[in-house]
Design a protein around this motif. Structure first.
Motif, short mmCIF file in Angstrom:
data_model
loop_
_atom_site.label_atom_id
_atom_site.label_comp_id
_atom_site.label_asym_id
_atom_site.label_seq_id
_atom_site.Cartn_x
_atom_site.Cartn_y
_atom_site.Cartn_z
N LEU A 37 0.83 -1.20 0.00
CA LEU A 37 0.00 0.00 0.00
C LEU A 37 0.87 1.25 0.00
CD1 LEU A 37 -2.98 0.97 0.23
CD2 LEU A 37 -2.63 1.00 2.69
N GLY A 38 1.91 1.27 0.84
CA GLY A 38 2.82 2.42 0.88
C GLY A 38 3.55 2.61 -0.43
N MET A 39 4.00 1.50 -1.04
CA MET A 39 4.69 1.60 -2.33
C MET A 39 3.72 2.09 -3.41
SD MET A 39 7.10 -1.77 -2.16
CE MET A 39 7.74 -1.56 -3.81
N GLY A 40 2.47 1.69 -3.31
CA GLY A 40 1.47 2.17 -4.27
C GLY A 40 1.25 3.67 -4.16
N PHE A 41 1.17 4.17 -2.91
CA PHE A 41 1.03 5.61 -2.71
C PHE A 41 2.25 6.37 -3.22
CE2 PHE A 41 -2.14 4.71 0.81
CZ PHE A 41 -3.22 5.20 0.09
N MET A 42 3.44 5.84 -2.96
CA MET A 42 4.65 6.51 -3.45
C MET A 42 4.70 6.50 -4.98
SD MET A 42 7.72 5.62 -0.81
CE MET A 42 7.52 3.85 -0.79
N GLY A 43 4.32 5.39 -5.59
CA GLY A 43 4.29 5.32 -7.06
C GLY A 43 3.29 6.31 -7.64
N PHE A 44 2.13 6.40 -7.02
CA PHE A 44 1.11 7.35 -7.48
C PHE A 44 1.61 8.79 -7.36
CE2 PHE A 44 -2.73 9.93 -6.73
CZ PHE A 44 -3.42 9.64 -7.91
N SER A 45 2.30 9.09 -6.27
CA SER A 45 2.86 10.44 -6.08
C SER A 45 3.93 10.75 -7.11
CB SER A 45 3.45 10.57 -4.68
OG SER A 45 2.47 10.34 -3.71
N MET A 46 4.80 9.78 -7.36
CA MET A 46 5.86 10.00 -8.35
C MET A 46 5.26 10.18 -9.74
SD MET A 46 8.69 7.32 -6.90
CE MET A 46 9.67 7.34 -8.37
N LEU A 47 4.21 9.43 -10.06
CA LEU A 47 3.54 9.59 -11.35
C LEU A 47 2.94 10.99 -11.46
CD1 LEU A 47 2.51 8.27 -13.99
CD2 LEU A 47 0.44 7.68 -12.71
N GLY A 48 2.36 11.49 -10.38
CA GLY A 48 1.79 12.84 -10.39
C GLY A 48 2.85 13.91 -10.61
N LEU A 49 4.02 13.74 -9.97
CA LEU A 49 5.11 14.70 -10.19
C LEU A 49 5.61 14.65 -11.62
CD1 LEU A 49 7.11 14.20 -6.89
CD2 LEU A 49 5.83 16.22 -7.56
N TRP A 50 5.72 13.46 -12.17
CA TRP A 50 6.20 13.29 -13.55
C TRP A 50 5.22 13.93 -14.53
CZ3 TRP A 50 4.38 10.50 -17.82
CH2 TRP A 50 5.27 10.40 -18.87
N VAL A 51 3.93 13.68 -14.33
CA VAL A 51 2.91 14.23 -15.23
C VAL A 51 2.90 15.75 -15.13
CG1 VAL A 51 0.42 14.42 -15.60
CG2 VAL A 51 1.47 12.18 -15.33
N ASP B 143 5.37 17.74 -14.39
CA ASP B 143 6.55 18.26 -15.08
C ASP B 143 6.35 18.25 -16.59
OD1 ASP B 143 7.90 18.76 -12.75
OD2 ASP B 143 9.10 16.91 -12.83
N ARG B 144 5.76 17.16 -17.11
CA ARG B 144 5.53 17.08 -18.56
C ARG B 144 4.51 18.12 -19.01
NH1 ARG B 144 9.44 15.54 -17.74
NH2 ARG B 144 10.30 13.47 -17.81
N LEU B 145 3.48 18.36 -18.20
CA LEU B 145 2.49 19.38 -18.55
C LEU B 145 3.10 20.77 -18.51
CD1 LEU B 145 -0.69 18.07 -16.72
CD2 LEU B 145 -0.32 18.21 -19.18
N GLU B 146 4.00 21.00 -17.56
CA GLU B 146 4.65 22.30 -17.48
C GLU B 146 5.55 22.54 -18.68
OE1 GLU B 146 7.10 24.92 -14.17
OE2 GLU B 146 6.46 22.89 -13.71
N GLU B 147 6.20 21.47 -19.18
CA GLU B 147 7.02 21.61 -20.39
C GLU B 147 6.15 21.84 -21.62
OE1 GLU B 147 9.29 18.04 -20.59
OE2 GLU B 147 10.61 18.59 -18.93
N ALA B 148 5.02 21.17 -21.69
CA ALA B 148 4.14 21.28 -22.85
C ALA B 148 3.41 22.62 -22.89
CB ALA B 148 3.12 20.14 -22.85
N TYR B 149 3.05 23.13 -21.73
CA TYR B 149 2.31 24.38 -21.63
C TYR B 149 3.07 25.34 -20.73
CZ TYR B 149 -1.39 21.33 -23.33
OH TYR B 149 -2.13 20.44 -24.05
N PRO B 150 4.10 26.03 -21.26
CA PRO B 150 4.89 26.95 -20.42
C PRO B 150 4.02 28.11 -19.96
CG PRO B 150 5.54 27.15 -22.72
CD PRO B 150 4.57 26.02 -22.64
N PRO B 151 4.36 28.68 -18.81
CA PRO B 151 3.55 29.80 -18.30
C PRO B 151 3.68 31.02 -19.20
CG PRO B 151 5.46 29.41 -16.89
CD PRO B 151 5.44 28.32 -17.91
#
Length: 79
Positions: free
Chosen positions: A34-48, A50-58
């Motif tokens: 369960l803890g590894m699942g939460f950490m994986g979900f968090s890392m996926l959110g950070l990765w996504v 970052d990719r959205l910030e690169e695709a849509y710069p402020p």
């Protein structure tokens, strides 16, 4: 012996447990998963994000405006 009817309040009501007690009741192997699942979900959110910030710069409209505390005006209140 007859079974207790719906008027039996102590046996029909489930015991209230805290979230920590429920978590501690889970088998350790599944708590780790369960803890590894939460950490994986968090890392996926950070990765996504970052990719959205690169695709849509402020743009200039939604950049952060920095204001120093020295520029803040103070207004005296009448007592």
């Amino acid at each position: 012996m007859p079974s207790p009817g719906p008027s039996s309040s102590s046996s029909s009501r489930p015991e209230r447990r805290t979230l920590w007690a429920i978590y501690k009741g889970i088998e350790p192997r599944y708590r780790i998963l369960l803890g590894m699942g939460f950490m994986g979900f968090s890392m996926l959110g950070l990765w996504v994000s970052d990719r959205l910030e690169e695709a849509y710069p402020p743009t200039a409209d939604n950049r952060v405006i920095r204001v120093s505390h020295e520029d803040t005006a103070y207004v005296e209140r009448k007592r």
